[in-house]
Each structure stands twice: as structure tokens, then as C-alpha cells.
Design a protein around this motif. Structure first.
Motif, short mmCIF file in Angstrom:
data_model
loop_
_atom_site.label_atom_id
_atom_site.label_comp_id
_atom_site.label_asym_id
_atom_site.label_seq_id
_atom_site.Cartn_x
_atom_site.Cartn_y
_atom_site.Cartn_z
N GLN A 1 80.79 -101.30 -13.13
CA GLN A 1 80.92 -100.89 -11.55
C GLN A 1 80.90 -102.22 -10.90
OE1 GLN A 1 78.23 -99.59 -13.51
NE2 GLN A 1 79.82 -97.91 -14.18
N PRO A 2 81.48 -102.25 -9.57
CA PRO A 2 81.36 -103.37 -8.90
C PRO A 2 80.21 -103.03 -7.55
CG PRO A 2 83.30 -102.16 -8.14
CD PRO A 2 82.50 -101.47 -9.36
N TRP A 3 79.57 -103.94 -6.85
CA TRP A 3 79.03 -103.74 -5.58
C TRP A 3 80.18 -103.46 -4.56
CZ3 TRP A 3 73.82 -102.99 -5.40
CH2 TRP A 3 73.20 -103.51 -6.23
N VAL A 4 79.96 -103.00 -3.50
CA VAL A 4 80.61 -103.06 -2.34
C VAL A 4 79.83 -102.96 -0.91
CG1 VAL A 4 83.11 -102.19 -3.37
CG2 VAL A 4 81.26 -100.61 -2.29
N ILE A 5 80.39 -103.85 0.04
CA ILE A 5 79.49 -103.89 1.19
C ILE A 5 79.96 -102.67 2.38
CG2 ILE A 5 78.64 -105.29 3.04
CD1 ILE A 5 79.09 -107.44 1.15
N ASN A 6 79.27 -102.03 3.03
CA ASN A 6 79.37 -100.98 3.68
C ASN A 6 80.16 -101.82 5.09
OD1 ASN A 6 79.70 -99.05 5.85
ND2 ASN A 6 77.88 -97.85 5.22
N ALA A 7 81.41 -101.39 5.38
CA ALA A 7 81.97 -102.06 6.59
C ALA A 7 81.27 -101.46 8.15
CB ALA A 7 83.36 -101.76 6.68
N PHE A 8 80.61 -100.47 7.89
CA PHE A 8 79.90 -99.92 9.22
C PHE A 8 78.44 -100.49 9.45
CE2 PHE A 8 82.95 -96.60 7.61
CZ PHE A 8 83.69 -96.83 8.59
N ASN A 9 78.10 -101.46 8.44
CA ASN A 9 76.76 -102.15 8.80
C ASN A 9 76.77 -102.81 10.10
OD1 ASN A 9 75.85 -101.36 6.13
ND2 ASN A 9 76.56 -103.56 5.29
N ASP A 10 75.46 -102.94 10.85
CA ASP A 10 75.36 -103.73 11.69
C ASP A 10 75.23 -105.11 11.36
OD1 ASP A 10 72.74 -104.29 11.10
OD2 ASP A 10 72.00 -102.88 12.68
#
Lengths: 325, 552
Positions: free
Chosen positions: B417-426
Motif C-alpha cells: 500500500q501507498p500513503w496518499v495525502i488528502n487534497a481537502f486538508n487545510d
């Protein structure tokens, strides 16, 4: 249909009220007060009903005319009746619906017969000690959440680690992969559903038997009617509405069976136990095909409405009969 | 209006009809409204129709308040020039004194994905020491492989930053990137070259990072790499009685070392499996995954197909029909399913957990398993006859098949699995996410993850780390992670629909619901082609009569 002007009938009652009040305008003048009060009481429920029921249903109806998969990044695309057309020729879905009706017919029939038998036994065992405890134990399966029951039975039926297969092997019988075998999986799910819901039909039978007037039963006793005569001429006429209601409630409920199957077999092996609610779940929440699954949900809604209409018809039938009497 | 008037049957009918008309009008109005609202959603770009798989997600990636968190046309100025760019992570000053709430999503029942939570206190210290901010205890949501996407997709679809950073499966990259739900990793790498670590092989990049396939655009950050292998009972292999019996029965020496198994052919391996089937404590010869759940069956079957020259689709044209339903794949499916002969009756529902249970409890001689769960393939509390210590097993790569060129060949399926970063983060949450990744890839953090929590290395540097060489399943893992020895399957946005159909078809064949492997492949291929065609991702239409195909 009975005569509506008979004493006690709805129309006759209204006529009497009208006569007593003398003037319809008086009623009309008083009505708004009552109406506003009634509506005021209804508002919270109506708001909840509209928000949680009507709006999602209409939204689902709207969505069923769109090609929309949540994960595909594409915006919903209006495709008219395409989803319904696709549904009409979707072989696996119709197989699933057919399988669901088969499951429904067998489950309800078996549960009704077994439930009636168990209910009758309990009805006749009024003075036997431990009856209350036995009744509590009998109703326990019905109280367990289907998810827990599914998991519990899956473990029990497991051919490697399961207790039932262990006992079978001790008895010199061959192990059976109940939940994994295409021949056994469907009967295994049916069995567990029956284990869970026969108590409900037993409960309905007890209620039905309880509705038979004692005097009638005593009269039948005095007249020395046989068991079958008592059943046909005394018990069934009084108890049939409750039993029919039980059957209809189970029918509607079985039509929605999903959690038990999902836990026990996940619709498998292959699609052997994929009931329509499981297929809908797969389409909507595994495939995220929201447009197509909405179309299927609309179809299922129509079937559920048809079943509910029968239920309401039977309920009204009883009300009408009572009004006539 | 009088009561008498309203109670007349004709009046009742009129009123009822009027009422119905009003209700119908109301329903129609709300229906129209909902349709209009839905239609309103269409004002955005219809990136799903981009069958070429272009960078549509990157165009819509700028969906967070943070502005720069998505892909809004590149990473921008360097972090020296613009240290406040959230994709740079925190600077020594811009997060001082702040308290940040942070959460992640993970796969339940999959130990490598719960390690970040267990290691979180170390990150809290790191953040405080290096950047002067306080980060809350890590909140998380978890679900099994098959259900996690259901959990995170609705939150992302509604623009939520509930999960600031997510552990996801590699197949989900397309589904997450296309709608612009995740930050493009390339933008983070541009600003933080130290995060752009050299992978052990291109498989790491193509599996955990790139979408669309072959585009070179990266969206994920490797979290847990994984490849396939087999766990064998070494104590049974080393037993002289078994060795003698094997020699007597087959005329061959029983292979006992890793080196002997590294290049073993599948037929020879099956001979050993057959030998041990029912020999010790009535244990089965092997255990493989045939479960209909998630991708269990597919991933276990793929090596049989890939290694013998089979393909599952043409990724260029997204053509499945005629590729998946090939003779090679049908023969491979038949071969794979025929091995149920040496397995427990539960074979049709066996998944990752079952492999662990069957093997550690001593119910099977071997188990085809993901090597990432190697740390759990022994259990000190296992009963007598079970696997209580790692010394009792031997982990090997998948056995080889005769490739299309006649040479021994193995191509396994990729896991991990990869990590992904949420685009809706502030902005602050994005900074914490980037800080977290900087901390996660520190050698000391990786040491803790790998040596204490069962992780595996995926970088060139990590793979060569002498501290990891004693891990008993590292060797086969790296062998299968080498170039060309494994491959991942579709990173398509519609992967979930395609997978569900395929799993059902394969399961139907494995359990005898249908008897022809080609029928299962044709069913899956036709339905998958239909899905891709309807989604506008392939110009190849499904064959006629697709809808009428069933698994009967």
C-alpha cells in the motif's frame, strides 16, 4: 361489502354526529383549530420523514436516470432510461431476483409451519414449569443481530475449525463445507435464517391463539369437536389475520435479507447465495455504480411496495370485517 | 364547505384525485429539482470520459482550501523562496505553538497499517522538537481491504479532511486521483527532494505511485511494500524420515534449503506438496487464496497466468475481451483451481487470515501468502504441531512456470500500500502530513517500523541495510520485488466494479458452479469491457449479448 348504514358503521356514525351538531358550518368553523393542532403535532415526524425518506427516495429516483460511478471522477451524465434498459437484460440480476423469491418462499413456508407448531406447543403448555425460561431461550435467536448470527454460524459450520464438522467427524461422518459448497451453501443460509426467524412465527402463532375467545374454545370442548375441527372452525377464523400478518412481515423482511448472507457466504460460492439485496449492496457500495444501483433500488422499491400493499390490504380487510361485525 | 359536501363519494374522489395530482406534481418537482442538482454537478470537467487516461485529476486537484495542496499547476517556488508553501511541510517558525488535530485511515486486520498509530508518540515528539507544534493523538478509522474504500470515498466525495493522510491499496490510485481527492506526490517531491528516495526497483514506483499507468505521474508515497511467496514447514522438511520417504517415493532428494527452492518449478513443488498432503498430523499439502472477498482469488491466480504468458488486459486500449479470455489464462485458471485437491475444504473462502491460521496451527505443510505478513506466520501460542517460532518455517519466492519462451519464469502479483495525502486538508494539516512523511522515511523510523512492527524495506538503501538481513522472509520478498518478477494490475478508477465481477466469476469456477474456466474468463472479460466502455474509458465495445451472460 357490508351495509354502511348499519349501526356502528363509519357512515352511520358520521350521520349521527352531523345530526347532533345540526349544522355543518359549525363543524367547519371548529375544524381549523383541531387541524392546526394535529398538524403541529405531526410536524416533527413529517420533517423527519421528508428529510430521511422522501428526499433520498426522490434523489435515488433522479440518480437512476444518470450514469454515475462515484470513483470515476466523471460527473453524473443523464442517460434517460438506459439504466432500466440495461437492468431489463441483466441476466445475473434477474437470476438474483429469482433466487430471492425462491429463498423467500421456502424460508417463509418452513418458518410458518415450524413456528405454528412450536407456538401451538407452547400454547398448550401453560402450566408446565420452566415455560417462561423456555420461551426466553426460544426467542433469543431473533434478538441476535444477523451479523453476529452469520459470523457465529459460519464459524460453527467451518469444516476445519468448526464444531459441527468436528462432531460429524467424531461420528464417522464426512465433513461438509456447508458455506463453501455450491450445493450446501443455499440450504445452509436458509437453515440459519429459519433458526433465527422461526421464533417470530411462533410468537405470532401464540398471539393468534391468544386472540381466540376462551368461550369459543370451551364451547368447542363441550361439543367434543376433534382437533382438526377446532382448528378449522374455531382457531383459524380468529387467528388467521395475525398469522397472515406474520407471513407478510416475514415475506417483506426476507426480501431484504443481506447481512446474514454477507457474513456467512458473501453471496458465494460464485453467486449461488447472492440474494438481490446482496447484489444491490455489491453494486452500490463495492462497485460504487450509483446510477445503475439506484435503478435496481427503484425496481426493488416497487416490489417492496407491492408486498406492502398486500400487507395493508390484509390489515384493512380485518378492519372492515370488524366494522361489519 | 360543509361536512356533508366533503363526505360525498364524488367529492371524496375529486379531492383524492386532486390530492394525487398535487402529490404527483410535488414528486415531479422534487424529481426535477434533484435532476437539476445532479445536472449542476456536470458543470465540471467530465474527466472520466477521458479515455486516454490523461492528467485529468491534476486539473481538479486544487480542491482544498489550501490552494497549493492539490496539483494546481506544479509545486511552485522552492521552499527556500516560499517556506510557507504547505507542500514544503513546516518551517521552524510557521507552526510554532499551534495544536493540530490529525487522523488517518488504515486497513484493519493488516498489521503493517496499524504501525503508524503505535509509532505516533515518536512523531509527536519529533513535531514538537523540530517545528514547535503539538499534534493530537492520531485518530483513525479502519476497515478490511474490501470495505476501507467505502469508508473513505464518501468522506472525500463530500470534501472532508477527516482522514488527513491515508493508507490505501495501490489499485485505488486512479479512483482517488481522478476526482482530485489526493495531492499529487510529484509536487511534494519537487519541493522536498529528500523524500524522493531511490526505490529498490521500478515495481515500487509503478505499483504505489504512478497513475495513469506508464504516465510517470506520481500520486502515492510507499508505505508498505509487498510481494508473494510461499511459507513451508522447515521442521518437516528437515525430518530425516520425511526425506527418506520422499526419496523412496519419488527417487529425488527432498529440497530443504532456500537456494534449492529459489528456482524450483511449480510441477516439482506440487510433487512435494502432494507428498506432504496428509502425511504429518493429517495436515493438508498447501493452502492458497480462493476467496471471493476483495482481490484474494485474483492475486493468487495471477502468477499462474502472468508467468505463462497470460495478460489480463491491454492497458493501452483498455481492451479486456480477447485478452483476459485467452487459452493461456484458461489453462492457468484450471491449473490453479486443480490445486484445491491438496487443500482444506474451506479453500473457496480462504483469504490472508486463513493462510495465517492454517499454517500457524499446523493444518497445512505450506501456504501461498503475502510476504508482508511474514511476522505473523508463527505464533508462540500455537498448539503442538503448529508453528511457534520462525525457525520452523522457510519462506521462499513463488515457484516458477515454463514461460512463453520455454524458460523458467515467475511473475507474481504486487501487494502493498501507498500513503496518499488528502487534497481537502487545510494548510496546517497538509504541513503536518508532509512533516509526517519526512519523519516516516527517516532511517531510524524505518528501523522501528521494520524491526519492531513487521514492516519491509522498499528502497535500495533499506534493502541493503544489514540490520534487516535476519528477517526470515526478506530474501524471497526482495527476490520477488526485483525487476520483472511481479506486476500490479489496473489502477483504473473503475477497478472496484471490474474486480467484483472477476472475483465472482473466478469463484463460480473454483466452486464448481460452472465447469468451464473459459466461461468464467469470458463472463469477467465481457463485463469488464462493458464497464470500461460505459465509463468512456475504452473505445472497444463489449461483445454483443454481454448483459445476458450468466454464471450458470
Amino acid at each position: 361489502m357490508g351495509d354502511s348504514t348499519k349501526p356502528g358503521s363509519g357512515t352511520a356514525l358520521l350521520d349521527r354526529q352531523e345530526a347532533a351538531l345540526g349544522d355543518g358550518l359549525t363543524i367547519a368553523a371548529k375544524k381549523p383549530k383541531k387541524t392546526w393542532w394535529s398538524w403541529g403535532l405531526l410536524v416533527p415526524v413529517l420533517v423527519f420523514f421528508i428529510l430521511m425518506n422522501v428526499v433520498p427516495t426522490i434523489w435515488m429516483l433522479g440518480l437512476s436516470f444518470y450514469n454515475f460511478t462515484l470513483t470515476s471522477a466523471g460527473s453524473p451524465r443523464f442517460i434517460g432510461l438506459d439504466n432500466y434498459e440495461q437492468l431489463a437484460s441483466d441476466g445475473p440480476i434477474w437470476l438474483s431476483i429469482g433466487r430471492t423469491f425462491t429463498f423467500m418462499l421456502i424460508a417463509v413456508a418452513v418458518q410458518t409451519v415450524l413456528g405454528a407448531f412450536v407456538g401451538y406447543l407452547f400454547w398448550r403448555s401453560g402450566k408446565i414449569p420452566g415455560r417462561r425460561l423456555a420461551l426466553t431461550l426460544l426467542f433469543t435467536p431473533m434478538l441476535i443481530t444477523p451479523l453476529a448470527s452469520g459470523l457465529f454460524w459460519r464459524l460453527l459450520l467451518d469444516p476445519v475449525f468448526g464444531l459441527i464438522n468436528y462432531v460429524m467427524s467424531v461420528l464417522g461422518l464426512e465433513k461438509i463445507p456447508f458455506a463453501q459448497d455450491p450445493t450446501w451453501a443455499f440450504p445452509a443460509v436458509l437453515f440459519v435464517d429459519t433458526w433465527m426467524w422461526t421464533p417470530f412465527m411462533a410468537l405470532m402463532t401464540l398471539a393468534a391463539l391468544g386472540s381466540v375467545p376462551k368461550a369459543e374454545l370451551e364451547a368447542a370442548e363441550v361439543d367434543k369437536l376433534s382437533f382438526w375441527q377446532r382448528l378449522i372452525h374455531v382457531i383459524i377464523p380468529y387467528g388467521k389475520f395475525i398469522i397472515i400478518l406474520g407471513i407478510l412481515l416475514r415475506t417483506i423482511d426476507v426480501f431484504k435479507t443481506m447481512d446474514l448472507v454477507y457474513l456467512m457466504t458473501n453471496g458465494g460460492p460464485g453467486d449461488r447465495t447472492e440474494l438481490i439485496a446482496v447484489a444491490l449492496y455489491r453494486l452500490a457500495f463495492k462497485s460504487f455504480n450509483l446510477g445503475y444501483s439506484s435503478a435496481l433500488a427503484v425496481l426493488l422499491l416497487l416490489i417492496a411496495i407491492a408486498l406492502t400493499s398486500i400487507y395493508l390490504f390484509v390489515l384493512n380487510l380485518r378492519t372492515r370485517r370488524e366494522a361489519q361485525n | 364547505m360543509t361536512l356533508g359536501t366533503t363526505q360525498s363519494p364524488a367529492g371524496q374522489r375529486t379531492r383524492r384525485w386532486k390530492g394525487r395530482r398535487q402529490t404527483a406534481a410535488a414528486i415531479a418537482a422534487v424529481g426535477m429539482a434533484s435532476a437539476m442538482i445532479l445536472a449542476g454537478c456536470t458543470s465540471g470537467g467530465d474527466s472520466a470520459s477521458d479515455s486516454g487516461g490523461s492528467d485529468s485529476a491534476s486539473d481538479s486537484g486544487d480542491s482544498a482550501d489550501s490552494g497549493d495542496s492539490g496539483d494546481s499547476g506544479g509545486a511552485g517556488a522552492s521552499c527556500e523562496e516560499d517556506p510557507d508553501n504547505p507542500l514544503c511541510g513546516s518551517s521552524p517558525t510557521n507552526m510554532q505553538g499551534k495544536t493540530i488535530e490529525f487522523g488517518y485511515s488504515r486497513i484493519s486486520g493488516w498489521p503493517p497499517s496499524s504501525a503508524p498509530e503505535l509509532m505516533w508518540p515518536q512523531f509527536q515528539e519529533y513535531a514538537q522538537e523540530n517545528y514547535g507544534y503539538e499534534v493530537s493523538d492520531l485518530s483513525f478509522a479502519e476497515a478490511p481491504f474490501g470495505e476501507l474504500f467505502q469508508k473513505i470515498a464518501p468522506t472525500l466525495a463530500s470534501g472532508s479532511s477527516e482522514f488527513n493522510i491515508m493508507i490505501v491499496d495501490s489499485q485505488w490510485l486512479g479512483a482517488l486521483a481522478e476526482p482530485g481527492w489526493i495531492v499529487k506526490a510529484d509536487n511534494v517531491f519537487d519541493l522536498n527532494p529528500d523524500l524522493d528516495i531511490e526505490p529498490y526497483s521500478s515495481l515500487v514506483t509503478s505499483t504505489y505511485q504512478v497513475y495513469p499507468d506508464g504516465s510517470g505521474q506520481r500520486w502515492g508515497f510507499p508505505q508498505m511494500p509487498d510481494t508473494q511467496g510461499v511459507f513451508l514447514r522447515k521442521d518437516w522438511l528437515d525430518d530425516p524420515a520425511n526425506q527418506e520417504a520422499f526419496k523412496a517415493e519419488t527417487g529425488k532428494d527432498l529440497p530443504t534449503t532456500y537456494e534449492e527452492y529459489e528456482n524450483i518449478m511449480m510441477d516439482d513443488f506440487i510433487e512435494i506438496v502432494a507428498f506432504f498432503n496428509g502425511r504429518v498430523n493429517d495436515a493438508f499439502g498447501t493452502a492458497m487464496m480462493y476467496s471471493k472477498e476483495y482481490d484474494f482469488f485474483s492475486c493468487a491466480y495471477y502468477p499462474f497466468a502472468y508467468s505463462q504468458g497470460g495478460e489480463i488486459w491491454d492497458p493501452e486500449t483498455r481492451t479486456v475481451w480477447g485478452v483476459l479470455n485467452s487459452d493461456v489464462n484458461a489453462a492457468a485458471l484450471e491449473e490453479f483451481v486443480s490445486l484445491k485437491e491438496f487443500q482444506p475444504e474451506t479453500f473457496a473462502t480462504q483469504g490472508i487470515g486463513d493462510m495465517i491460521d492454517l499454517f500457524t496451527q499446523g493444518k497445512t505443510f505450506s501456504a501461498f501468502q503475502w510476504l508482508a505478513v511474514g511476522a505473523f506466520m508463527h505464533n508462540p501460542e500455537a498448539p503442538e504441531g503448529g508453528v511457534q517460532s520462525p525457525d520452523q518455517y522457510l519462506a521462499i519466492p513463488l515457484p516458477k512456470f515454463e514461460g512463453p519462451d520455454g524458460e523458467p519464469n515467475i511473475i507474481g502479483a504486487m501487494g502493498g500500500q501507498p500513503w496518499v495525502i488528502n487534497a481537502f486538508n487545510d494548510e496546517d494539516q497538509t504541513r503536518v502530513a508532509v512533516d509526517f512523511l519526512k519523519w516516516w522515511y527517516l532511517p531510524e523510523t524505518q528501523d522501528t517500523f521494520i524491526l519492531e512492527y513487521g514492516g519491509l524495506p522498499w528502497s535500495k538503501e533499506g534493502a541493503a541495510n544489514p540490520a534487516y538481513q535476519d528477517i526470515p522472509y526478506l530474501k524471497p520478498f526482495l527476490y520477488m520485488l526485483s525487476e520483472g518478477r511481479s506486476q500490479d494490475f489496473w489502477h483504473e478508477p473503475d477497478y472496484s466494479q471490474m474486480l467484483a465481477i472477476q472475483q465472482e466469476a473466478f469463484s463460480a469456477y473454483a466452486t464448481g458452479q460452472i465447469s468451464d474456466p473459459m466461461a468464467a474468463l469470458e463472463y469477467a472479460a465481457a463485463k469488464q469491457q462493458e464497464i470500461l466502455y460505459n465509463a468512456g474509458r475504452s473505445e472497444t465495445p463489449p461483445p454483443d449479448g454481454t448483459g445476458e451472460l450468466t454464471l450458470q
